[in-house]
Design a protein around this motif. Structure first.
Motif, PDB file in Angstrom:
ATOM      1  N   TRP A 188      13.265  31.702  73.878  1.00 50.65           N
ATOM      2  CA  TRP A 188      12.112  32.017  71.530  1.00 50.65           C
ATOM      3  C   TRP A 188      13.903  32.501  71.966  1.00 50.65           C
ATOM      4  N   SER A 189      14.482  33.367  72.333  1.00 49.07           N
ATOM      5  CA  SER A 189      15.245  33.982  71.922  1.00 49.07           C
ATOM      6  C   SER A 189      17.002  32.780  71.501  1.00 49.07           C
ATOM      7  N   THR A 190      16.789  32.343  72.389  1.00 48.33           N
ATOM      8  CA  THR A 190      17.894  31.040  71.634  1.00 48.33           C
ATOM      9  C   THR A 190      17.086  29.887  70.940  1.00 48.33           C
ATOM     10  N   ALA A 191      16.262  29.758  70.404  1.00 53.68           N
ATOM     11  CA  ALA A 191      15.812  29.448  70.138  1.00 53.68           C
ATOM     12  C   ALA A 191      16.212  29.664  68.580  1.00 53.68           C
ATOM     13  N   LEU A 192      15.493  30.916  68.466  1.00 55.37           N
ATOM     14  CA  LEU A 192      16.028  31.918  67.106  1.00 55.37           C
ATOM     15  C   LEU A 192      17.220  31.928  66.400  1.00 55.37           C
ATOM     16  N   LEU A 193      18.200  31.963  67.671  1.00 57.76           N
ATOM     17  CA  LEU A 193      19.498  32.161  67.361  1.00 57.76           C
ATOM     18  C   LEU A 193      19.980  31.112  67.304  1.00 57.76           C
ATOM     19  N   THR A 194      19.859  29.913  67.793  1.00 58.33           N
ATOM     20  CA  THR A 194      20.759  27.776  67.031  1.00 58.33           C
ATOM     21  C   THR A 194      19.674  28.017  65.451  1.00 58.33           C
ATOM     22  N   LEU A 195      18.704  28.568  65.313  1.00 55.51           N
ATOM     23  CA  LEU A 195      17.870  27.923  64.121  1.00 55.51           C
ATOM     24  C   LEU A 195      18.881  28.832  62.823  1.00 55.51           C
ATOM     25  N   ILE A 196      19.329  30.021  63.440  1.00 48.59           N
ATOM     26  CA  ILE A 196      19.634  31.180  62.471  1.00 48.59           C
ATOM     27  C   ILE A 196      21.463  30.301  62.525  1.00 48.59           C
ATOM     28  N   TYR A 197      21.717  29.491  63.513  1.00 48.23           N
ATOM     29  CA  TYR A 197      23.001  29.278  63.231  1.00 48.23           C
ATOM     30  C   TYR A 197      22.692  27.799  63.179  1.00 48.23           C
ATOM     31  N   GLY A 239      30.854  30.084  51.721  1.00 50.17           N
ATOM     32  CA  GLY A 239      29.908  30.798  52.364  1.00 50.17           C
ATOM     33  C   GLY A 239      29.114  30.581  53.017  1.00 50.17           C
ATOM     34  N   MET A 240      27.969  29.834  53.259  1.00 52.07           N
ATOM     35  CA  MET A 240      26.909  29.727  54.190  1.00 52.07           C
ATOM     36  C   MET A 240      27.920  29.054  55.750  1.00 52.07           C
ATOM     37  N   ILE A 241      29.049  28.449  55.226  1.00 51.18           N
ATOM     38  CA  ILE A 241      29.657  28.211  56.884  1.00 51.18           C
ATOM     39  C   ILE A 241      30.138  29.342  57.297  1.00 51.18           C
ATOM     40  N   ASP A 242      30.630  30.009  56.726  1.00 50.43           N
ATOM     41  CA  ASP A 242      31.532  31.651  56.987  1.00 50.43           C
ATOM     42  C   ASP A 242      30.897  32.220  57.834  1.00 50.43           C
ATOM     43  N   LEU A 243      29.423  33.068  56.666  1.00 53.25           N
ATOM     44  CA  LEU A 243      28.715  33.930  56.833  1.00 53.25           C
ATOM     45  C   LEU A 243      27.656  33.759  57.569  1.00 53.25           C
ATOM     46  N   PHE A 244      27.630  32.769  58.047  1.00 53.97           N
ATOM     47  CA  PHE A 244      26.453  32.563  59.605  1.00 53.97           C
ATOM     48  C   PHE A 244      26.971  31.932  60.908  1.00 53.97           C
ATOM     49  N   GLN A 245      27.889  31.790  60.672  1.00 53.23           N
ATOM     50  CA  GLN A 245      29.131  32.323  61.835  1.00 53.23           C
ATOM     51  C   GLN A 245      29.701  34.032  62.038  1.00 53.23           C
ATOM     52  N   LEU A 246      30.038  34.044  61.142  1.00 53.97           N
ATOM     53  CA  LEU A 246      30.077  35.684  61.473  1.00 53.97           C
ATOM     54  C   LEU A 246      28.937  36.872  61.668  1.00 53.97           C
ATOM     55  N   ALA A 247      27.709  36.011  61.391  1.00 51.62           N
ATOM     56  CA  ALA A 247      26.087  36.511  62.116  1.00 51.62           C
ATOM     57  C   ALA A 247      26.171  36.291  63.935  1.00 51.62           C
ATOM     58  N   MET A 248      27.259  35.050  64.054  1.00 47.27           N
ATOM     59  CA  MET A 248      26.914  34.565  65.217  1.00 47.27           C
ATOM     60  C   MET A 248      27.895  35.312  66.368  1.00 47.27           C
ATOM     61  N   VAL A 249      28.856  36.090  65.560  1.00 50.35           N
ATOM     62  CA  VAL A 249      30.185  37.093  66.275  1.00 50.35           C
ATOM     63  C   VAL A 249      28.691  38.373  66.260  1.00 50.35           C
ATOM     64  N   ALA A 250      28.368  38.967  65.449  1.00 48.52           N
ATOM     65  CA  ALA A 250      27.448  39.884  65.526  1.00 48.52           C
ATOM     66  C   ALA A 250      26.680  40.199  66.051  1.00 48.52           C
ATOM     67  N   VAL A 251      25.981  38.731  66.988  1.00 47.60           N
ATOM     68  CA  VAL A 251      24.786  38.248  67.554  1.00 47.60           C
ATOM     69  C   VAL A 251      25.817  38.662  69.508  1.00 47.60           C
ATOM     70  N   LEU A 252      27.057  38.133  69.587  1.00 47.93           N
ATOM     71  CA  LEU A 252      27.948  38.320  70.147  1.00 47.93           C
ATOM     72  C   LEU A 252      27.860  39.466  71.076  1.00 47.93           C
ATOM     73  N   ILE A 253      28.841  40.516  70.479  1.00 52.84           N
ATOM     74  CA  ILE A 253      28.687  41.456  70.379  1.00 52.84           C
ATOM     75  C   ILE A 253      27.520  42.333  71.090  1.00 52.84           C
ATOM     76  N   ALA A 254      26.456  42.276  70.852  1.00 52.31           N
ATOM     77  CA  ALA A 254      25.259  43.045  70.287  1.00 52.31           C
ATOM     78  C   ALA A 254      25.260  42.405  71.409  1.00 52.31           C
TER      79      ALA A 254
END
Length: 318
Positions: A188-197, A239-254
């Motif tokens: 579920w966690s990676t499914a949610l991650l990829t939906l955000i991506y 904006g969408m391309i950049d913002l949600f890749q930066l969200a992945m950066v936050a996830v990777l740090i987390a």
């Protein structure tokens, strides 16, 4: 060169052919298979269970065949079938509006690609010894999404936000899920991650709408360029391309994948640069140049993210 562009299904191409197989290939738009096959690679990397041995390599290849030529080919063919009126305005040289291929042959191709794709998905489930045919259900769900994206009465592509997100999820989340489920477990966690991506994929999908603005406006399709105009839509896309890749950066740090987070940031920077040079300058004139220059960095970022996920606990928590 123009004939090659047409054969690959690229916009702005021209040329004619009488070969039924070349026409079928044009309908399948091979240029669109690349992100699907890459998504499978990312899913396999994220699974943590892929190994460089013959049966895994062959299974991955078959999964890419299913996701790209078969089911993406199905998606593109059915989209051309239902978009023949729009294409008559935007791309009159396409096989259907030009009259080069009969509609009966197009329908035959749709059913052949769909049935073969679903059959291959079930065969992969057997190879992976799934008690529940996960890949078959993913292929079936993705095919249904493709249908309602293109076909009335729902025709998701009529709505710029909903249609482009469906397209983004089909190109990022679905093949990732297939690759991960084939060699490991889809959590579920990676499914949610990829939906955000996939929200970044929405931004990419908008790029493809700019050259269709004339036909979309004429037939009442509410694409983002139609809704907001070319300038605002290009800003939304970037904006969408950049913002949600930066969200992945936050996830990777987390999840403690700091090195991968740094790599992803370094891959985002050139994308922003090419957005400024091409996308925000003239997205209609420079869309091909923008995608050719920026997209390699985006897909490499997906691989970096998937490898980091494969080394984290996200693939083991349901």
């Amino acid at each position: 060169m123009s004939d090659v562009r047409q054969l690959l299904g690229m916009k702005g191409a021209s040329g004619t052919t009488t070969s039924i197989w070349k026409l079928r290939l044009q309908l399948m738009k091979p240029v669109t298979w690349i992100p699907l096959t890459w998504g499978v690679i990312c899913g396999a990397a994220a699974s943590g269970g892929y190994h460089w041995k013959l049966d895994h390599v062959l299974a991955a290849f078959v999964c890419m065949l299913m996701s790209g030529p078969l089911l993406a080919g199905f998606t593109q063919t059915i989209n051309d079938f239902y978009d023949r009126e729009i294409d008559a305005i935007n791309e009159p040289y396409r096989p259907i509006p030009s009259g080069a291929i009969p509609l009966g042959q197009v329908k035959l191709q749709i059913w052949a690609l769909l049935s073969t794709g679903l059959g291959v998905a079930y065969g992969l489930d057997i190879w992976a010894q799934h008690t529940i045919p996960v890949l078959f259900f993913l292929a079936l769900g993705g095919s249904f999404l493709s249908f309602i994206y293109s076909a009335p009465p729902l025709k998701l592509k009529q709505n710029g936000w909903l249609g482009n997100y469906a397209l983004g999820a089909s190109y990022i989340a679905l093949p990732w899920w297939a690759g991960q489920a084939l060699f490991g477990y889809l959590t579920w966690s990676t499914a949610l991650l990829t939906l955000i991506y996939s929200m970044a994929g929405l931004g990419i999908a908008v790029v493809n709408d700019f050259k269709s603005i004339e036909g979309d406006r004429a037939l009442g399709l509410q694409s983002l360029p139609v809704l907001f105009g070319i300038k605002r839509a290009s800003l939304i896309s970037a904006g969408m391309i950049d913002l949600f890749q930066l969200a992945m950066v936050a996830v990777l740090i987390a999840i403690g994948q700091n090195f991968a987070a740094v790599l992803l940031v370094l891959l985002i920077v050139p994308q922003i640069t090419f957005q400024d040079i091409w996308l925000l300058t003239d997205p209609i004139k420079f869309d091909v140049k923008y995608q050719a220059s920026a997209q390699p960095f985006l897909v490499l970022g997906m691989l970096v993210t998937s490898l980091a996920v494969g080394h984290s606990s996200l693939t083991h928590v349901m």
